[in-house]
Motif scaffolding. Structure first.
Motif, PDB file in Angstrom:
ATOM      1  N   SER A 143     -12.609  -8.231  -2.416  1.00  0.00           N
ATOM      2  CA  SER A 143     -11.908  -8.067  -3.697  1.00  0.00           C
ATOM      3  C   SER A 143     -11.729  -9.393  -4.419  1.00  0.00           C
ATOM      4  O   SER A 143     -11.585  -9.430  -5.646  1.00  0.00           O
ATOM      5  N   ARG A 157      -8.678  -6.359  -0.126  1.00  0.00           N
ATOM      6  CA  ARG A 157      -7.351  -5.811  -0.381  1.00  0.00           C
ATOM      7  C   ARG A 157      -7.389  -4.279  -0.304  1.00  0.00           C
ATOM      8  O   ARG A 157      -8.264  -3.641  -0.901  1.00  0.00           O
ATOM      9  N   PRO A 159      -4.716  -1.265  -1.034  1.00  0.00           N
ATOM     10  CA  PRO A 159      -3.386  -0.764  -1.432  1.00  0.00           C
ATOM     11  C   PRO A 159      -3.012   0.461  -0.612  1.00  0.00           C
ATOM     12  O   PRO A 159      -3.818   1.373  -0.403  1.00  0.00           O
ATOM     13  N   ALA A 161       0.038   3.318  -0.330  1.00  0.00           N
ATOM     14  CA  ALA A 161       1.251   3.912  -0.893  1.00  0.00           C
ATOM     15  C   ALA A 161       1.979   4.701   0.186  1.00  0.00           C
ATOM     16  O   ALA A 161       1.400   5.612   0.796  1.00  0.00           O
ATOM     17  N   PRO A 194       6.786  -4.055  -0.051  1.00  0.00           N
ATOM     18  CA  PRO A 194       7.428  -3.930  -1.363  1.00  0.00           C
ATOM     19  C   PRO A 194       8.768  -4.656  -1.466  1.00  0.00           C
ATOM     20  O   PRO A 194       9.250  -4.913  -2.577  1.00  0.00           O
ATOM     21  N   GLU A 287       4.900   0.528  -2.548  1.00  0.00           N
ATOM     22  CA  GLU A 287       3.496   0.134  -2.538  1.00  0.00           C
ATOM     23  C   GLU A 287       3.300  -1.061  -1.603  1.00  0.00           C
ATOM     24  O   GLU A 287       3.850  -2.141  -1.840  1.00  0.00           O
ATOM     25  N   TYR A 288       2.523  -0.855  -0.578  1.00  0.00           N
ATOM     26  CA  TYR A 288       2.159  -1.921   0.355  1.00  0.00           C
ATOM     27  C   TYR A 288       0.727  -2.362   0.051  1.00  0.00           C
ATOM     28  O   TYR A 288      -0.043  -1.646  -0.623  1.00  0.00           O
ATOM     29  N   GLN A 289       0.388  -3.518   0.581  1.00  0.00           N
ATOM     30  CA  GLN A 289      -0.987  -3.985   0.436  1.00  0.00           C
ATOM     31  C   GLN A 289      -1.416  -4.691   1.727  1.00  0.00           C
ATOM     32  O   GLN A 289      -0.759  -5.628   2.175  1.00  0.00           O
ATOM     33  N   GLN A 291      -4.080  -6.992   3.545  1.00  0.00           N
ATOM     34  CA  GLN A 291      -5.058  -8.029   3.198  1.00  0.00           C
ATOM     35  C   GLN A 291      -5.837  -8.451   4.442  1.00  0.00           C
ATOM     36  O   GLN A 291      -5.244  -8.728   5.480  1.00  0.00           O
TER      37      GLN A 291
END
Length: 541
Positions: A143, A157, A159, A161, A194, A287-289, A291
């Protein structure tokens, strides 16, 4: 002298001397039987379906049998159910790999990323809160790419939810196809939550250095083949990272228990310490991400694919078992296996039983006595202890089970067919064939067997569900082939792990229902065959 009432004396008509002769019924029937036996029936002879192809009262041809089979609702329902099972079996045979049992079903690595023992996805419509949907995402290109003087950082990345009413069951990352030419690349996995303040570092979950070159290995070096899977919700580094995040974000709020436990760590990654200070972990929606950073020294280094999995609390059409296996796949695979067991066991045992029954009843004498004594012996053999012994000696194998079912299923049919043949062999059709010099084999094949064939076919259909139930029972007792996912094997696995006591109904009820439905389909076909076998049950118009 008084004339015989069954004959009329020839008389000339006034118009031109035409004669009228009425023959005796017995003579007409004998003449017809001789003609049918010799295959020289006159053109225009009676072809009424009630007399059948062999001229026997009550017999029907194949077309007539099909019409009788579909005349009622029972036959239509049985044929429709059987057609659906055949369609599903054809789909499985065409789309599933030939070694599905060993290469996929019995391979834990295939199901590693599936949530364990979760209910079907459609149960969310029944209430009970919003579940967490199972999520799988693949990336083949980064990304973001950042270039440093001595390295290149590629960021993937994902995302995530989290908006359900429960915690995700797992979090994992899989790396596939890494190729490098110099210094081994480094992989760093982290989670952005978040509740993290702007500019704060993400929670570090795992670090991985690719294995270096082996002795004598020449660049380029290929790693992560097979793919390297990191179960982040069980990593010690992830437990340390989330503990540090809790200390920084929620000082003074304790967390009861150890975070190194995989189930508790999965909750901690997507939760927060309870505000009441009880030590429990509350769900943190938002919202988590995720990486995944790949640090390479050479821009030519490449990573084929990165996959991230967020384990849900529901999965697929029929949920998963304790190993994460998709039960829907196993249930579908059970259709061709069940029909194979039913077809082979029923056809082979019926062929053996009917053949020996015809020979025994028609030949009589010593042949009859030998066949009947063999039937008596086999009927009294204890099948279950014998099968247990064979499984211990030869190992559990599906073909062994089918062989045993066939070997001990035919005597009953032999005895029944013999009793029918004893009545048939004295009939006019058989006597006419003998008078014309037909051989014993021809008489049995062409004139005796067709008269008992409808009953034999009905018995074959009737015996098919018994073979399916027998295999399921043997599998439930641990005598089945563990490499093949039959419905009986699925039931056994469920009971072994206490699925009913734990409330995992989707693991036990569906295979049991399919066994019942399959047996019901064969039973409906057998019931619909009764008018074909017994003319007295046919409806007259």
């Amino acid at each position: 002298m008084t004339a015989d009432p069954t004959t009329s004396v020839p008389s000339a008509t006034a118009a031109g001397g035409a004669t009228e002769v009425t023959a005796r019924p017995e003579a007409a029937e004998a003449t017809r039987s001789v003609a049918l036996a010799s295959g020289d029936a006159p053109v225009g002879a009676d072809t009424d379906t009630d007399r059948g192809e062999q001229g026997q009262p009550g017999a029907v041809g194949w077309r007539g049998a099909l019409r009788l089979l579909l005349a009622g609702g029972v036959g239509k329902a049985g044929v429709a159910m059987f057609a659906v099972m055949l369609a599903i079996s054809a789909y499985v045979v065409l789309t599933y790999p030939g070694d599905f049992g060993t290469a996929r079903w019995s391979n834990p690595g295939v199901w590693a990323d599936n949530p364990k023992a979760v209910r079907p996805a459609w149960t969310a419509w029944l209430g009970g809160g919003e579940p967490v949907r199972h999520l799988e995402r693949n990336l083949t290109a980064p990304s973001e790419v950042a270039t440093n003087p001595n390295s290149e950082v590629r960021t993937y990345r994902f995302p995530l939810a989290v908006d359900g009413d429960d915690f995700p069951s797992l979090l994992s990352v899989t790396l596939d196809g890494l190729t490098y030419g110099g210094r081994p690349p480094v992989v760093a996995v982290s989670l952005i939550r978040p509740d993290a303040p702007a500019g704060s570092p993400p929670v570090r979950l795992a670090n991985l250095v690719a294995p270096g070159p082996r002795t004598g290995e020449v660049a380029p070096f290929r790693r992560f083949d097979p793919p390297e899977r990191l179960l982040l919700s069980a990593q010690e580094s992830a437990a340390q990272g989330i503990a540090q995040a809790y200390a920084a974000l929620y000082p003074g709020l304790p967390v009861a228990g150890s975070l190194t436990d995989s189930d508790r760590l999965a909750r901690a990654l997507f939760g927060r310490p309870g505000a009441d200070g009880s030590g429990r972990i509350e769900l943190l929606r938002g919202e988590y991400q995720l990486q995944v950073q790949l640090v390479v020294a050479n821009p030519a280094d490449a990573l084929g694919e990165v996959r991230a999995v967020l384990g849900g609390t529901v999965f697929g059409v029929m949920g998963t078992d304790g190993l994460g296996r998709d039960l829907w796949e196993g249930l579908l695979y059970g259709f061709p296996i069940g029909l194979l067991i039913a077809a082979l066991a029923a056809v082979l045992s019926t062929a053996i039983g009917a053949s020996l029954g015809v020979v025994s009843g028609y030949a009589g004498g010593t042949t009859d006595a030998i066949i009947q004594r063999v039937c008596d012996v086999i009927s009294n053999v204890p099948v279950l202890p014998l099968l247990i012994f064979l499984v211990f000696v030869l190992g559990s194998n599906l073909w062994l089970i089918i062989l045993v079912l066939v070997a001990f299923s035919w005597p009953g049919l032999t005895i029944l067919v013999r009793s029918m043949v004893l009545q048939v062999r004295g009939g006019q059709l058989v006597e006419a064939a003998r008078a014309l010099g037909a051989s014993r084999r021809r008489v049995m094949v062409r004139h005796v067997f067709p008269q008992v064939a409808p009953f034999v076919i009905a018995q074959m259909i009737f015996s098919a569900p018994g073979a399916i139930l027998a295999e399921a029972s043997l599998s439930f007792l641990g005598l089945g082939d563990t490499s093949i996912p039959t419905w009986g094997q699925m039931l056994r696995a469920g009971f072994q792990t206490g699925a009913l006591y734990l409330g995992y109904w989707w693991w036990v009820i569906p295979p049991g229902v399919l066994i019942i439905v399959t047996a019901l389909a064969f039973m409906l076909l057998a019931l619909a065959m009764e008018p074909v076998v017994d003319p007295r049950l046919r409806k007259t118009t």
